[in-house]
Design a protein around this motif. Structure first.
Motif, PDB file in Angstrom:
ATOM      1  N   SER A 240       0.831  -1.210   0.000  1.00  0.00           N
ATOM      2  CA  SER A 240       0.000   0.000   0.000  1.00  0.00           C
ATOM      3  C   SER A 240       0.864   1.258   0.000  1.00  0.00           C
ATOM      4  CB  SER A 240      -0.922  -0.020   1.217  1.00  0.00           C
ATOM      5  OG  SER A 240      -1.683   1.176   1.274  1.00  0.00           O
ATOM      6  N   GLU A 241       1.926   1.249   0.810  1.00  0.00           N
ATOM      7  CA  GLU A 241       2.826   2.409   0.846  1.00  0.00           C
ATOM      8  C   GLU A 241       3.486   2.633  -0.515  1.00  0.00           C
ATOM      9  OE1 GLU A 241       5.669   2.085   3.921  1.00  0.00           O
ATOM     10  OE2 GLU A 241       4.211   2.247   5.567  1.00  0.00           O
ATOM     11  N   ARG A 242       3.884   1.533  -1.159  1.00  0.00           N
ATOM     12  CA  ARG A 242       4.505   1.665  -2.475  1.00  0.00           C
ATOM     13  C   ARG A 242       3.516   2.208  -3.505  1.00  0.00           C
ATOM     14  NH1 ARG A 242       9.095  -0.053  -4.794  1.00  0.00           N
ATOM     15  NH2 ARG A 242       9.085  -0.255  -7.080  1.00  0.00           N
ATOM     16  N   LEU A 243       2.251   1.757  -3.412  1.00  0.00           N
ATOM     17  CA  LEU A 243       1.226   2.239  -4.334  1.00  0.00           C
ATOM     18  C   LEU A 243       0.972   3.730  -4.131  1.00  0.00           C
ATOM     19  CD1 LEU A 243      -0.911   1.701  -6.488  1.00  0.00           C
ATOM     20  CD2 LEU A 243      -2.513   1.073  -4.654  1.00  0.00           C
ATOM     21  N   LYS A 244       0.867   4.137  -2.850  1.00  0.00           N
ATOM     22  CA  LYS A 244       0.657   5.553  -2.554  1.00  0.00           C
ATOM     23  C   LYS A 244       1.843   6.390  -3.025  1.00  0.00           C
ATOM     24  CE  LYS A 244      -2.329   4.882   1.496  1.00  0.00           C
ATOM     25  NZ  LYS A 244      -2.449   5.076   2.973  1.00  0.00           N
ATOM     26  N   LEU A 245       3.034   5.861  -2.805  1.00  0.00           N
ATOM     27  CA  LEU A 245       4.236   6.582  -3.221  1.00  0.00           C
ATOM     28  C   LEU A 245       4.293   6.708  -4.747  1.00  0.00           C
ATOM     29  CD1 LEU A 245       6.613   7.885  -1.756  1.00  0.00           C
ATOM     30  CD2 LEU A 245       7.922   5.801  -2.133  1.00  0.00           C
ATOM     31  N   THR A 246       3.862   5.633  -5.426  1.00  0.00           N
ATOM     32  CA  THR A 246       3.827   5.688  -6.898  1.00  0.00           C
ATOM     33  C   THR A 246       2.826   6.725  -7.381  1.00  0.00           C
ATOM     34  OG1 THR A 246       4.407   3.333  -7.001  1.00  0.00           O
ATOM     35  CG2 THR A 246       3.471   4.319  -8.983  1.00  0.00           C
ATOM     36  N   GLN A 247       1.640   6.746  -6.727  1.00  0.00           N
ATOM     37  CA  GLN A 247       0.637   7.749  -7.105  1.00  0.00           C
ATOM     38  C   GLN A 247       1.136   9.165  -6.821  1.00  0.00           C
ATOM     39  OE1 GLN A 247      -2.746   6.495  -4.810  1.00  0.00           O
ATOM     40  NE2 GLN A 247      -3.338   4.895  -6.287  1.00  0.00           N
ATOM     41  N   GLU A 248       1.807   9.337  -5.686  1.00  0.00           N
ATOM     42  CA  GLU A 248       2.363  10.647  -5.353  1.00  0.00           C
ATOM     43  C   GLU A 248       3.421  11.063  -6.371  1.00  0.00           C
ATOM     44  OE1 GLU A 248       4.757  12.789  -1.643  1.00  0.00           O
ATOM     45  OE2 GLU A 248       3.722  10.869  -1.334  1.00  0.00           O
ATOM     46  N   LEU A 249       4.244  10.093  -6.792  1.00  0.00           N
ATOM     47  CA  LEU A 249       5.259  10.385  -7.808  1.00  0.00           C
ATOM     48  C   LEU A 249       4.607  10.786  -9.129  1.00  0.00           C
ATOM     49  CD1 LEU A 249       8.160  10.391  -8.846  1.00  0.00           C
ATOM     50  CD2 LEU A 249       7.957   7.926  -9.261  1.00  0.00           C
ATOM     51  N   ASP A 250       3.526  10.098  -9.480  1.00  0.00           N
ATOM     52  CA  ASP A 250       2.816  10.450 -10.726  1.00  0.00           C
ATOM     53  C   ASP A 250       2.262  11.860 -10.659  1.00  0.00           C
ATOM     54  OD1 ASP A 250       3.394   7.969 -11.755  1.00  0.00           O
ATOM     55  OD2 ASP A 250       1.471   7.077 -11.145  1.00  0.00           O
ATOM     56  N   ARG A 251       1.729  12.232  -9.480  1.00  0.00           N
ATOM     57  CA  ARG A 251       1.196  13.592  -9.328  1.00  0.00           C
ATOM     58  C   ARG A 251       2.319  14.627  -9.443  1.00  0.00           C
ATOM     59  NH1 ARG A 251      -2.101  11.101  -5.314  1.00  0.00           N
ATOM     60  NH2 ARG A 251      -0.659  11.761  -3.675  1.00  0.00           N
ATOM     61  N   GLU A 252       3.463  14.327  -8.829  1.00  0.00           N
ATOM     62  CA  GLU A 252       4.589  15.252  -8.908  1.00  0.00           C
ATOM     63  C   GLU A 252       5.101  15.385 -10.340  1.00  0.00           C
ATOM     64  OE1 GLU A 252       5.889  17.264  -6.653  1.00  0.00           O
ATOM     65  OE2 GLU A 252       4.316  16.637  -5.262  1.00  0.00           O
ATOM     66  N   LEU A 253       5.120  14.262 -11.065  1.00  0.00           N
ATOM     67  CA  LEU A 253       5.548  14.318 -12.459  1.00  0.00           C
ATOM     68  C   LEU A 253       4.568  15.130 -13.297  1.00  0.00           C
ATOM     69  CD1 LEU A 253       6.801  10.652 -13.019  1.00  0.00           C
ATOM     70  CD2 LEU A 253       8.189  12.719 -12.736  1.00  0.00           C
ATOM     71  N   ALA A 254       3.262  15.023 -12.961  1.00  0.00           N
ATOM     72  CA  ALA A 254       2.265  15.841 -13.673  1.00  0.00           C
ATOM     73  C   ALA A 254       2.466  17.327 -13.366  1.00  0.00           C
ATOM     74  CB  ALA A 254       0.852  15.406 -13.285  1.00  0.00           C
ATOM     75  N   LYS A 255       2.828  17.622 -12.098  1.00  0.00           N
ATOM     76  CA  LYS A 255       3.127  19.009 -11.744  1.00  0.00           C
ATOM     77  C   LYS A 255       4.357  19.505 -12.494  1.00  0.00           C
ATOM     78  CE  LYS A 255       1.195  18.932  -7.059  1.00  0.00           C
ATOM     79  NZ  LYS A 255       1.515  19.052  -5.614  1.00  0.00           N
ATOM     80  N   ASN A 256       5.327  18.634 -12.653  1.00  0.00           N
ATOM     81  CA  ASN A 256       6.512  19.011 -13.407  1.00  0.00           C
ATOM     82  C   ASN A 256       6.163  19.417 -14.828  1.00  0.00           C
ATOM     83  OD1 ASN A 256       8.091  18.472 -11.199  1.00  0.00           O
ATOM     84  ND2 ASN A 256       8.678  16.432 -11.868  1.00  0.00           N
ATOM     85  N   GLN A 257       5.183  18.741 -15.393  1.00  0.00           N
ATOM     86  CA  GLN A 257       4.735  19.118 -16.731  1.00  0.00           C
ATOM     87  C   GLN A 257       4.118  20.506 -16.724  1.00  0.00           C
ATOM     88  OE1 GLN A 257       2.083  16.266 -18.465  1.00  0.00           O
ATOM     89  NE2 GLN A 257       1.861  17.393 -20.388  1.00  0.00           N
ATOM     90  N   GLU A 258       3.344  20.798 -15.659  1.00  0.00           N
ATOM     91  CA  GLU A 258       2.758  22.137 -15.546  1.00  0.00           C
ATOM     92  C   GLU A 258       3.838  23.189 -15.344  1.00  0.00           C
ATOM     93  OE1 GLU A 258      -0.088  22.131 -12.434  1.00  0.00           O
ATOM     94  OE2 GLU A 258      -1.399  20.640 -13.364  1.00  0.00           O
ATOM     95  N   VAL A 259       4.846  22.856 -14.514  1.00  0.00           N
ATOM     96  CA  VAL A 259       5.942  23.802 -14.272  1.00  0.00           C
ATOM     97  C   VAL A 259       6.696  24.081 -15.560  1.00  0.00           C
ATOM     98  CG1 VAL A 259       8.130  24.140 -13.065  1.00  0.00           C
ATOM     99  CG2 VAL A 259       6.175  23.206 -11.840  1.00  0.00           C
ATOM    100  N   ALA A 260       6.976  23.031 -16.323  1.00  0.00           N
ATOM    101  CA  ALA A 260       7.665  23.217 -17.602  1.00  0.00           C
ATOM    102  C   ALA A 260       6.815  24.035 -18.558  1.00  0.00           C
ATOM    103  CB  ALA A 260       8.003  21.859 -18.216  1.00  0.00           C
ATOM    104  N   GLY A 261       5.494  23.811 -18.536  1.00  0.00           N
ATOM    105  CA  GLY A 261       4.603  24.607 -19.376  1.00  0.00           C
ATOM    106  C   GLY A 261       4.528  26.046 -18.930  1.00  0.00           C
ATOM    107  N   GLY A 262       4.817  26.288 -17.632  1.00  0.00           N
ATOM    108  CA  GLY A 262       4.788  27.658 -17.122  1.00  0.00           C
ATOM    109  C   GLY A 262       5.888  28.540 -17.674  1.00  0.00           C
ATOM    110  N   LEU A 263       6.859  27.933 -18.389  1.00  0.00           N
ATOM    111  CA  LEU A 263       7.905  28.748 -19.020  1.00  0.00           C
ATOM    112  C   LEU A 263       7.359  29.606 -20.146  1.00  0.00           C
ATOM    113  CD1 LEU A 263      10.835  26.168 -19.246  1.00  0.00           C
ATOM    114  CD2 LEU A 263      10.731  28.174 -17.775  1.00  0.00           C
ATOM    115  N   ASP A 264       6.164  29.279 -20.600  1.00  0.00           N
ATOM    116  CA  ASP A 264       5.556  30.011 -21.720  1.00  0.00           C
ATOM    117  C   ASP A 264       4.977  31.330 -21.208  1.00  0.00           C
ATOM    118  OD1 ASP A 264       4.539  30.749 -24.116  1.00  0.00           O
ATOM    119  OD2 ASP A 264       2.910  29.291 -24.150  1.00  0.00           O
ATOM    120  N   GLY A 265       5.841  32.243 -20.776  1.00  0.00           N
ATOM    121  CA  GLY A 265       5.412  33.543 -20.248  1.00  0.00           C
ATOM    122  C   GLY A 265       6.005  34.685 -21.033  1.00  0.00           C
TER     123      GLY A 265
END
Length: 393
Positions: A240-265
């Motif tokens: 369960s901890e590994r699954l939660k950690l994987t989901q958390e990692l996926d969310r962080e990676l999705a945020k990274n995509q948003e952060v990279a997209g934020g360069l379009d300023g």
């Protein structure tokens, strides 16, 4: 043409009576002011759209409708503001000395207006630059976004790697313990079957030794079952901890995509525009807008006095005369030795003189009344001094 005259801050009543040359000059002057306001509206609207549009891949096409509407409204307002400022700058700029030459005195007098014009020109030019090189900027920006996203992903995965390793170590420890029991069971099974089939040497067969091996094998299987039961909750927790950690990692990676997209300023696009176009092209684009913005100021300093100027001066003098205002030019020197004009407001002076005369007359009448009252009182005292003394008591 009359609307352009108003944009230039000139007097249409005088221009109608002036020469065609003057009419064209001030119409051209107003046209430059209108063009500056139009360019400011476009630049301001595009800048606001670039700032507030949804961020993502630089190569994503399409127009965000609500942001576009907001940008258009802001662009119109911004264009009107710049138009009004330019109109004030042009209207407030004097004629200079009436010659084509721009003297140092004229230049220094116009310096505050020139500085304001420079600021406006640079403000307008930057959004126009990024629009001119939009395709090149989008390609370069997309590459930067990919590189930034990759760097973010590597850093994010590195941050989670130690946490995954800690869980994997605990799971591996449990698996090692289970594997050790399984190997013991396999060894016991092999010894048991070897004993039954006579491969164990002396005493082979289904004898006391084989029965003892059977009991040992059954005991190990029971021990394996107990081990699985004991470790089941721990394994479930770790999974369960590994699954939660994987989901958390996926969310962080999705945020990274948003952060990279934020360069379009806006700032990033201006920086890329300078890198792509180079210093000289950027300089000349900015210089073009500076010339357009400052042309009306220098144009007015270079104007030779024309019938419009003489009629304008004449009307001003007539208005001053009508209102009783007299100016004596270079009449006195101030404390710094500079020659100053003396302004005489005759109507104000006449009103002050009237007030002074009225107050003097009132004072004279008051003195006369007091004198007459004193004479009457003296007469009453002379006629009947006892009555006056009794009345006083």
């Amino acid at each position: 043409m009359q609307w352009l005259w108003k944009a230039a801050g000139s007097d249409g009543y005088i221009l109608k009576k002036s020469t065609y040359s003057d009419q064209v000059k001030y119409a051209c002057l107003g046209g430059i002011v209108v063009a500056t306001g139009f360019m400011a509206a476009m630049a301001g609207g595009y800048a606001i759209y670039t700032i507030f549009e949804p961020k993502g891949s630089a190569l994503d096409g399409g127009v965000h409708t609500s942001t576009a509407i907001m940008s258009c409204i802001f662009g119109v307002i911004w264009g009107l503001i710049i138009f009004n400022i330019d109109r004030f700058i042009v209207a407030a700029t004097g004629k200079g000395d009436g010659t084509e030459a721009i003297t140092w005195q004229e230049f220094t007098n116009s310096l505050p207006r020139i500085v304001m014009g420079l600021v406006i020109a640079i403000t307008i030019s930057k959004p126009m630059e990024i629009r001119m090189f939009k395709s090149e900027i989008d390609a370069e920006l997309h590459q930067e976004q990919l590189e930034k996203r990759k760097a973010y992903e590597i850093a994010t995965k590195a941050n989670y790697e130690t946490r995954f390793d800690a869980i994997d170590v605990q799971v591996a420890k449990i698996e090692e313990g289970r594997e050790a029991l399984i190997q013991r069971i396999k060894k016991a099974e092999k010894e048991y079957y070897d004993q039954l089939q006579g491969r164990a040497g002396a005493g082979a067969g289904n004898g006391p030794l084989s029965k003892a091996l059977k009991q040992q094998m059954d005991k190990l299987e029971i021990e394996l079952g107990n081990y699985d039961g004991d470790k089941k909750n721990e394994l479930d927790r770790l999974t369960s901890e590994r699954l939660k950690l994987t989901q958390e990692l996926d969310r962080e990676l999705a945020k990274n995509q948003e952060v990279a997209g934020g360069l379009d300023g806006l700032l990033e696009r201006i920086k890329l525009a300078h890198e792509i176009a180079g210093a000289w092209i950027t300089f000349f684009i900015t210089l073009l807008f500076v010339v357009i913005e400052l042309t009306p100021i220098f144009f007015k300093m270079m104007l030779i006095k024309s019938p419009y100027d003489f009629m304008s001066d004449n009307i001003k003098e007539l208005i001053r005369a009508e209102e009783g205002i007299q100016i004596k030019y270079e009449y006195y020197n101030d404390k710094k030795g500079q020659e100053r004009n003396l302004v005489i407001n005759h109507q104000v002076k006449r009103r002050i003189d009237e007030k002074i005369a009225l107050m003097a007359a009132q004072t004279e009448l008051s003195d006369y009344i007091i004198e007459k009252w004193k004479e009457r009182e003296k007469k009453n005292i002379n006629e009947n001094v006892d009555a006056y003394i009794s009345e006083s008591k």
